[in-house]
Scaffold this motif. Structure first.
Motif, PDB file in Angstrom:
ATOM      1  N   GLN A 198       0.812  -1.212   0.000  1.00  0.00           N
ATOM      2  CA  GLN A 198       0.000   0.000   0.000  1.00  0.00           C
ATOM      3  C   GLN A 198       0.851   1.270   0.000  1.00  0.00           C
ATOM      4  N   GLY A 199       2.045   1.194   0.592  1.00  0.00           N
ATOM      5  CA  GLY A 199       2.905   2.367   0.643  1.00  0.00           C
ATOM      6  C   GLY A 199       4.055   2.160   1.601  1.00  0.00           C
ATOM      7  N   ARG A 200       5.017   3.109   1.567  1.00  0.00           N
ATOM      8  CA  ARG A 200       6.203   3.028   2.426  1.00  0.00           C
ATOM      9  C   ARG A 200       6.060   3.987   3.592  1.00  0.00           C
ATOM     10  N   MET A 201       6.571   3.570   4.744  1.00  0.00           N
ATOM     11  CA  MET A 201       6.575   4.438   5.914  1.00  0.00           C
ATOM     12  C   MET A 201       7.652   5.495   5.709  1.00  0.00           C
ATOM     13  N   ILE A 202       7.270   6.770   5.925  1.00  0.00           N
ATOM     14  CA  ILE A 202       8.265   7.828   5.778  1.00  0.00           C
ATOM     15  C   ILE A 202       8.486   8.609   7.067  1.00  0.00           C
ATOM     16  N   ALA A 203       7.593   8.432   8.055  1.00  0.00           N
ATOM     17  CA  ALA A 203       7.768   9.129   9.331  1.00  0.00           C
ATOM     18  C   ALA A 203       6.926   8.441  10.401  1.00  0.00           C
ATOM     19  N   ARG A 204       7.299   8.709  11.650  1.00  0.00           N
ATOM     20  CA  ARG A 204       6.562   8.179  12.795  1.00  0.00           C
ATOM     21  C   ARG A 204       6.245   9.324  13.737  1.00  0.00           C
ATOM     22  N   LEU A 205       5.023   9.318  14.226  1.00  0.00           N
ATOM     23  CA  LEU A 205       4.618  10.283  15.248  1.00  0.00           C
ATOM     24  C   LEU A 205       4.345   9.494  16.517  1.00  0.00           C
ATOM     25  N   GLY A 206       5.137   9.724  17.548  1.00  0.00           N
ATOM     26  CA  GLY A 206       4.991   8.996  18.805  1.00  0.00           C
ATOM     27  C   GLY A 206       3.811   9.502  19.613  1.00  0.00           C
ATOM     28  N   MET A 207       2.670   8.892  19.409  1.00  0.00           N
ATOM     29  CA  MET A 207       1.459   9.305  20.082  1.00  0.00           C
ATOM     30  C   MET A 207       1.112   8.384  21.248  1.00  0.00           C
ATOM     31  N   ALA A 208       1.825   7.297  21.381  1.00  0.00           N
ATOM     32  CA  ALA A 208       1.560   6.342  22.450  1.00  0.00           C
ATOM     33  C   ALA A 208       1.905   6.976  23.795  1.00  0.00           C
ATOM     34  N   ALA A 209       1.612   6.254  24.855  1.00  0.00           N
ATOM     35  CA  ALA A 209       1.934   6.748  26.193  1.00  0.00           C
ATOM     36  C   ALA A 209       3.408   7.111  26.265  1.00  0.00           C
ATOM     37  N   PRO A 210       3.747   8.100  27.064  1.00  0.00           N
ATOM     38  CA  PRO A 210       5.163   8.497  27.171  1.00  0.00           C
ATOM     39  C   PRO A 210       6.048   7.307  27.518  1.00  0.00           C
ATOM     40  N   ARG A 211       7.198   7.270  26.900  1.00  0.00           N
ATOM     41  CA  ARG A 211       8.158   6.193  27.163  1.00  0.00           C
ATOM     42  C   ARG A 211       9.039   6.601  28.325  1.00  0.00           C
TER      43      ARG A 211
END
Length: 109
Positions: A90-103
């Motif tokens: 479907q497509g390539r990942m070009i970026a990530r947005l860390g929206m999960a709980a703080p690490r």
């Protein structure tokens, strides 16, 4: 924000569910920015539709002749191999947005 991430017309965000890509920092609850493409380079991370699943998965894609092997970035998950004509990229990942709980960093108070 679009300019910062390099968003182009047609790009889309995908909400990540699961922990199969934690080795590259993609966590459950994060969003990844995906650039639509029907082909990716050997070893790129892509959104892929696999046979019989009915859902998309985010995996590292390796092309071996007439087979496609999908690798997780978590050693708890086995690689998956399919005939290339049954896998739809479907497509390539070009970026990530860390929206999960703080690490939490280890060793910090």
């Amino acid at each position: 924000m679009d300019a910062l991430l390099g968003v182009r017309e047609g790009d889309f965000f995908l909400l990540v569910r699961g922990d199969s890509m934690t080795g590259i920092g993609v966590m459950d609850g994060d969003y990844v920015l995906v650039r639509p493409a029907s082909e990716v380079l050997h070893g790129e991370v892509a959104v892929v539709l696999v046979p019989g699943e009915g859902t998309a998965t985010l995996k590292r894609v390796y092309l071996f002749g007439d087979e496609v092997t999908l690798f997780s970035e978590n050693p708890n998950y086995a690689r998956m191999t399919y005939p290339a004509d049954q896998v739809v990229i479907q497509g390539r990942m070009i970026a990530r947005l860390g929206m999960a709980a703080p690490r939490v960093s280890e060793g910090r108070d």
